[in-house]
Motif scaffolding. Structure first.
Motif, PDB file in Angstrom:
ATOM      1  N   SER A   1      64.139  14.515  12.390  1.00 49.45           N
ATOM      2  CA  SER A   1      64.945  15.296  13.334  1.00 49.45           C
ATOM      3  C   SER A   1      64.961  16.557  13.232  1.00 49.45           C
ATOM      4  O   SER A   1      65.309  17.305  14.391  1.00 49.45           O
TER       5      SER A   1
ATOM      6  N   HIS B   1      63.544  17.217  19.033  1.00 51.29           N
ATOM      7  CA  HIS B   1      64.394  16.193  19.963  1.00 51.29           C
ATOM      8  C   HIS B   1      63.937  16.703  21.501  1.00 51.29           C
ATOM      9  O   HIS B   1      64.779  16.390  22.086  1.00 51.29           O
TER      10      HIS B   1
ATOM     11  N   GLU C   1      60.285  13.000  20.579  1.00 47.69           N
ATOM     12  CA  GLU C   1      61.460  11.823  20.168  1.00 47.69           C
ATOM     13  C   GLU C   1      60.662  10.590  19.649  1.00 47.69           C
ATOM     14  O   GLU C   1      60.039  10.172  20.428  1.00 47.69           O
TER      15      GLU C   1
ATOM     16  N   LEU D   1      65.123   8.840  16.937  1.00 48.31           N
ATOM     17  CA  LEU D   1      65.535   9.987  17.681  1.00 48.31           C
ATOM     18  C   LEU D   1      66.093   9.579  18.972  1.00 48.31           C
ATOM     19  O   LEU D   1      67.144  10.124  19.513  1.00 48.31           O
TER      20      LEU D   1
END
Length: 269
Positions: A209, A214, A220, A224
């Motif tokens: 993360s 993100h 991702e 996530l």
């Protein structure tokens, strides 16, 4: 013969397992299929979800073999040789187990981020680590490194050094010695460590993360993406994706348990 205290402890163990393990998993699947099978399956038609699945699989495919090889030979060095700094090396290998994954992610940002120690040099050469695949790989490699080593080491220590020394006296080289003498004895433990490493790589959240940024559809991973969906109030999609991750991780850990049970059963026969 079962005693009253033994029965009470057994009941307590099952109660704890039901409350803290099975109940959350049951609620997870309940929420995933709350609106039916169709909406749950529709989650996987989303391009960002498919990208997260692909990225998670790619990270596991790269990280697990690397940590298997490195962890295996680290365990071999620690159990078969005496050398200065052996205790310090063991502490370093176990460091990811005691350091918060978030801290591990921040370390890579400090080193390779835009304002990190090597950030300016990397930017000048067009190399991107943080907020890209290399950063995710580094973070996952760090948090999953100890699993193979710590699973294999007790078996190697119990194996001793006599067989390797005898094979060496007979003229066996290192590769032949390792493949024919060491590896067959640690095969079950090695598979167990690989499965644990895989399960952690699939579910890692904290370190990834921090270094991933993100970015939907790009950086991702599945954990996530679950967080993004949940924060966007897409609860069915979030729980459906979480259910898939739980199934895969559960099968991985379950396979490890089955192999351990089968090995212990065979050794007692």
């Amino acid at each position: 013969m079962r005693t009253a205290s033994g029965l009470a402890l057994t009941i307590a163990a099952w109660a704890i397992a039901l409350v803290f393990l099975l109940l959350p998993i049951a609620s997870l699947f309940t929420e995933a299929f709350r609106k039916g099978l169709g909406p749950a399956l529709a989650t996987f038609a989303d391009a960002d979800v498919r990208s997260a699945l692909w990225l998670t699989a790619l990270v596991a495919v790269i990280v697990v073999p690397v940590n298997t090889v490195c962890g295996l030979f680290a365990a071999y060095a620690l159990t078969k040789f005496d050398f200065p700094g052996r205790a310090a090396l063991l502490v370093l290998i176990e460091l990811p187990l005691s350091v918060s994954p978030v801290v591990a992610g921040l370390v890579w940002v400090l080193l390779f981020g835009a304002h990190g120690w090597f950030g300016s040099w990397l930017a000048a050469h067009g190399i991107r680590i943080v907020f890209a695949l290399p950063g995710i790989l580094l973070a996952t490699l760090f948090v999953t490194f100890p699993f193979v080593t710590r699973t294999v080491m007790p078996v190697m220590e119990a194996q001793g050094r006599e067989q390797e020394e005898a094979a060496t006296m007979l003229g066996a080289g290192f590769l032949k010695l390792f493949l024919r003498v060491t590896l067959p004895e640690i095969r079950v433990a090695l598979i167990s460590g690989v499965l644990l490493c895989t399960a952690r790589a699939l579910g890692e959240f904290g370190a990834v993360s921090v270094v991933s940024g993100h970015i939907p559809g790009q950086t991702e991973t599945v954990p996530l993406r679950i967080e993004t969906l949940y924060n966007d109030y897409e609860t069915v999609a979030a729980f459906s994706l979480a259910a898939l991750l739980a199934i895969v991780s559960g099968l991985t850990v379950g396979l490890r348990g089955f192999l351990d049970w089968r090995h212990s059963r065979n050794t007692t026969l």
